[in-house]
Every structure is written in structure tokens, then in C-alpha cells.
Design a protein around this motif. Structure first.
Motif, short mmCIF file in Angstrom:
data_model
loop_
_atom_site.label_atom_id
_atom_site.label_comp_id
_atom_site.label_asym_id
_atom_site.label_seq_id
_atom_site.Cartn_x
_atom_site.Cartn_y
_atom_site.Cartn_z
N TYR A 104 0.84 -1.20 0.00
CA TYR A 104 0.00 0.00 0.00
C TYR A 104 0.87 1.25 0.00
O TYR A 104 1.97 1.24 0.58
N TYR A 105 0.37 2.29 -0.63
CA TYR A 105 1.07 3.57 -0.60
C TYR A 105 1.00 4.16 0.80
O TYR A 105 -0.05 4.12 1.45
N ARG A 106 2.12 4.70 1.27
CA ARG A 106 2.14 5.39 2.55
C ARG A 106 2.27 6.89 2.34
O ARG A 106 2.75 7.32 1.29
N THR A 107 1.84 7.66 3.32
CA THR A 107 2.00 9.10 3.22
C THR A 107 3.46 9.45 3.45
O THR A 107 4.04 9.04 4.45
N PRO A 108 4.07 10.21 2.53
CA PRO A 108 5.48 10.58 2.74
C PRO A 108 5.61 11.48 3.96
O PRO A 108 4.73 12.29 4.24
N SER A 109 6.72 11.33 4.70
CA SER A 109 6.92 12.17 5.89
C SER A 109 7.75 13.41 5.55
O SER A 109 7.90 14.30 6.36
N THR A 110 8.30 13.43 4.33
CA THR A 110 9.12 14.58 3.94
C THR A 110 8.65 15.07 2.57
O THR A 110 7.53 14.82 2.16
N THR A 111 9.55 15.76 1.87
CA THR A 111 9.26 16.22 0.52
C THR A 111 9.82 15.24 -0.50
O THR A 111 10.50 14.28 -0.14
N VAL A 118 -0.82 21.42 -0.44
CA VAL A 118 0.37 21.21 0.38
C VAL A 118 -0.05 20.51 1.67
O VAL A 118 -1.05 20.87 2.29
N HIS A 119 0.71 19.48 2.04
CA HIS A 119 0.36 18.73 3.24
C HIS A 119 1.09 19.31 4.45
O HIS A 119 2.22 19.77 4.34
N GLU A 120 0.44 19.20 5.58
CA GLU A 120 1.00 19.74 6.82
C GLU A 120 2.40 19.18 7.10
O GLU A 120 3.29 19.94 7.48
N HIS A 121 2.58 17.87 6.89
CA HIS A 121 3.90 17.29 7.19
C HIS A 121 4.97 17.84 6.26
O HIS A 121 6.15 17.88 6.61
N GLN A 122 4.58 18.26 5.06
CA GLN A 122 5.56 18.86 4.14
C GLN A 122 5.97 20.25 4.64
O GLN A 122 7.15 20.61 4.58
N VAL A 123 4.99 21.00 5.13
CA VAL A 123 5.30 22.33 5.68
C VAL A 123 6.21 22.17 6.91
O VAL A 123 7.21 22.88 7.05
N ASN A 124 5.88 21.21 7.76
CA ASN A 124 6.71 20.97 8.95
C ASN A 124 8.14 20.57 8.56
O ASN A 124 9.11 21.04 9.17
N HIS A 125 8.24 19.73 7.56
CA HIS A 125 9.57 19.30 7.13
C HIS A 125 10.36 20.48 6.55
O HIS A 125 11.53 20.68 6.90
N LEU A 126 9.72 21.27 5.69
CA LEU A 126 10.42 22.43 5.12
C LEU A 126 10.81 23.42 6.21
O LEU A 126 11.86 24.06 6.14
N SER A 127 9.97 23.51 7.24
CA SER A 127 10.28 24.38 8.37
C SER A 127 11.53 23.89 9.10
O SER A 127 12.41 24.69 9.47
N ASP A 128 11.64 22.57 9.31
CA ASP A 128 12.85 22.00 9.92
C ASP A 128 14.08 22.31 9.07
O ASP A 128 15.14 22.69 9.59
N VAL A 129 13.94 22.11 7.76
CA VAL A 129 15.07 22.35 6.85
C VAL A 129 15.51 23.81 6.94
O VAL A 129 16.70 24.11 7.07
N ASP A 130 14.54 24.71 6.92
CA ASP A 130 14.83 26.14 7.00
C ASP A 130 15.55 26.45 8.32
O ASP A 130 16.54 27.18 8.34
N ALA A 131 15.06 25.88 9.41
CA ALA A 131 15.63 26.16 10.73
C ALA A 131 17.07 25.68 10.85
O ALA A 131 17.86 26.23 11.62
#
Lengths: 187, 187
Positions: A68-75, A104-117
Motif C-alpha cells: 500500500y502507498y504510505r503518506t510521505p513524511s518529507t518532501t 500542500v500537506h501539513e507534514h511537508q510544511v513541517n519538514h520544510l520548516s525543519d530544513v529552514d531552521a
């Protein structure tokens, strides 16, 4: 032999099934160009799949028969350019007026936020299929629209914002979508 | 109640089926720790799978019914630490004397070479399951053994090389395998 002088008009086919796929494959081609020309090392991550059942119809040949396809945790894309960490996702919209934040998915925004930080370069590539235009939306712009939408503001980013504030990515034969030409100006 | 004073000896079970999986899950736990403590953003890439056939037994629920594992074109782990791009793979050996270079794939060496050339931090984490020891093998050491082996030299890296030249990764409850403590000394 007589060749007809008049060129047949190329039919403008809007294949909606391939929406998104086209942008993704243009980025893949661009990344291959970057790698073979020793410009950058950027790859698409594989789609995460949960494997449930595997059969072995032949020696050394595993056949996955239930997964089954899983939701990606990153980009989808990340890599390395001039010693800098690059991380982004690609989105395409068919709208003429605004890019819906629901793409845009919430987990993608969170991941990009981590990357930015942590000092990486985080952005989205937004394709406007009606205009054949591609823009870079940096994390700082994404997050301000995202946070406003969470506080009851508009749920989309207007096309005019892209026109006026974002860098358009040049589209050509090779490299297809030279997004690093934009990043290069900023680092 | 009477509790026995003598502790039962813990059986030293060598579960060969889990070889490699253990190291991978220890690294996953470590990466989760790094992320939740805002130390670094490092993720394992999904295993690449070629999907051939999908069925839809229920609405919105895609079931993959035929798929195959593909050879990864890069390494398993990458991410961002203090603004630096990090890229590595994890390997485990059951040998007591040497790490066989056949455990490393050519495309992984090529990818780590690209990463190194573009200013990223490239390495392998090598687990010695007989000793419960984990070392970082930096790309520069890997490539010198790799090239020697291509020129008819030895096809493995001796354990003594690790003991004498590589940094051992501290193993603890949390973070499980603190490999960034080694990287931190070098950047």
C-alpha cells in the motif's frame, strides 16, 4: 517525393491524467542534467510503500503481491548544491487565479520548516499548467500564507503574488527547468 | 514476595535474519532523537519499488498487487546538520577480521563520490556485529580501499584499520548511535 509544405498544427492536448507527472519528470530530467554536468547532486526520493506480502515465484526474484502507498513524511526532492542542502517539493495547479494551499500537506510544511531552521534551502516549485509558468515559492513566503490561512485567512496564494514576488523558472530544452539558476542568485 | 537474587543470564541470541535491520532501526531511532531535539534533519529514504499493477478493492484505497524491488541509485540516509549536507549508508558485517567491500555497491560509491565532490559529508556506518562496535568510515578511506581493490588489491578492509584509524560511534540508550558526535568534531 513530395512533402507537404504546410505543417500540421500540433493538437493542444490537455492530458489531465498526467498533470503533476509532467512537472515531476521535467524536474527529474533537470536533475539528471545537473548530475551529469557536475552542477548538483539532487534526487527524487522513492515513493514510500508499505509491503505486506512477498512471494518468490522464482529463485532470487521477490514479487511483492500486497502493498500500500504510505503518506510521505518529507518532501519529494533533496540534495546538494555548492555545499548547500536543498529541499523542495513540486506542485502543479490547473487554476488561473490562485494556488490552493490544500495542495500542500501539513507534514511537508513541517519538514520544510525543519530544513529552514537548520540552514537548508527550502522551497516549493509551483507549476501553473494554464500558463506553462513555473515559480519558486520560498519557505518564508509559503509559511506566511500558511499561517494566515490557519488563522482564518485565505486558503490560497493568488497568481498575482507569484507574478509580482516570486522568481519564474526559465523553461528550455536543456536543462528543462533550471531552478538552480534562481537559487544561485540567492546564495 | 521473594524475588530471586541471582539475575538470569541474558541469552546471547544471534538472530541472523535481523542482521542489518537492527543497525537500520538503531539509526532510525537516532534520527528521530536528532529531529525531536532539533539537532539535525536526517531521514531514511524509502526503498525504491517498481509498481506494475494496482487494484482498487474499495474507494480511495489503492492496493498494489504486483511490484518489484528496484536497485537504489543512491544511499539510504541523507539530511542536514548545522547547515551541512550529510549522506551515508549503513552496513553490518558478521566477520571478526575484515569488512568485505562486496557489501558496498558501485552506485553507492559513485553517489558518495558525487556528494564528496560537491562539499557534502559522505561516509558509511559499519557495524561489527560480533563486537557490537560501530565505526564511521569516511569517503576518503572508503575510496582508497575501493580503488586499490579495483587494481587487484585486497577486497576487504581489515578490522584493525577500523580500530586504528576510524572513529567509533558511542552506543547508548538515547541517542542510540550518536554518529553526529563524531561528525561534530570534524566540521
Amino acid at each position: 517525393m513530395n512533402y507537404p509544405n504546410k505543417k500540421k498544427p500540433i493538437k493542444n492536448v490537455n492530458n489531465y491524467a498526467n498533470l503533476g507527472m509532467t512537472l515531476e519528470s521535467d524536474i527529474d530530467l533537470t536533475n539528471q542534467y545537473y548530475l551529469s554536468h557536475q552542477i548538483a547532486v539532487i534526487h527524487k526520493k522513492p515513493t514510500p510503500i508499505q509491503v505486506v506480502n512477498v512471494s518468490y515465484p522464482a529463485r532470487n526474484k521477490a514479487k511483492i503481491v500486497e502493498a500500500y502507498y504510505r503518506t510521505p513524511s518529507t518532501t519529494d526532492f533533496n540534495g546538494l548544491y555548492k555545499g548547500r542542502y536543498i529541499d523542495f517539493d513540486a506542485k502543479e495547479t490547473n487554476s488561473k487565479t490562485s494556488f490552493p494551499l490544500s495542495n500542500v500537506h501539513e507534514h511537508q510544511v513541517n519538514h520544510l520548516s525543519d530544513v529552514d531552521a537548520h540552514g537548508g534551502i527550502a522551497f516549493l516549485i509551483i507549476g501553473w499548467s494554464q500558463y506553462n509558468e513555473y515559480y519558486i515559492l520560498f519557505f518564508k513566503d509559503l509559511i506566511s500564507f500558511w499561517q494566515a490561512s490557519k488563522q482564518g485567512g485565505r486558503k490560497s496564494i493568488p497568481y498575482t503574488f507569484f507574478k509580482e514576488n516570486c522568481h519564474q523558472i526559465p523553461f528550455s530544452y536543456e536543462p528543462r527547468l533550471d531552478y538552480l539558476s534562481i537559487i544561485n542568485k540567492l546564495i
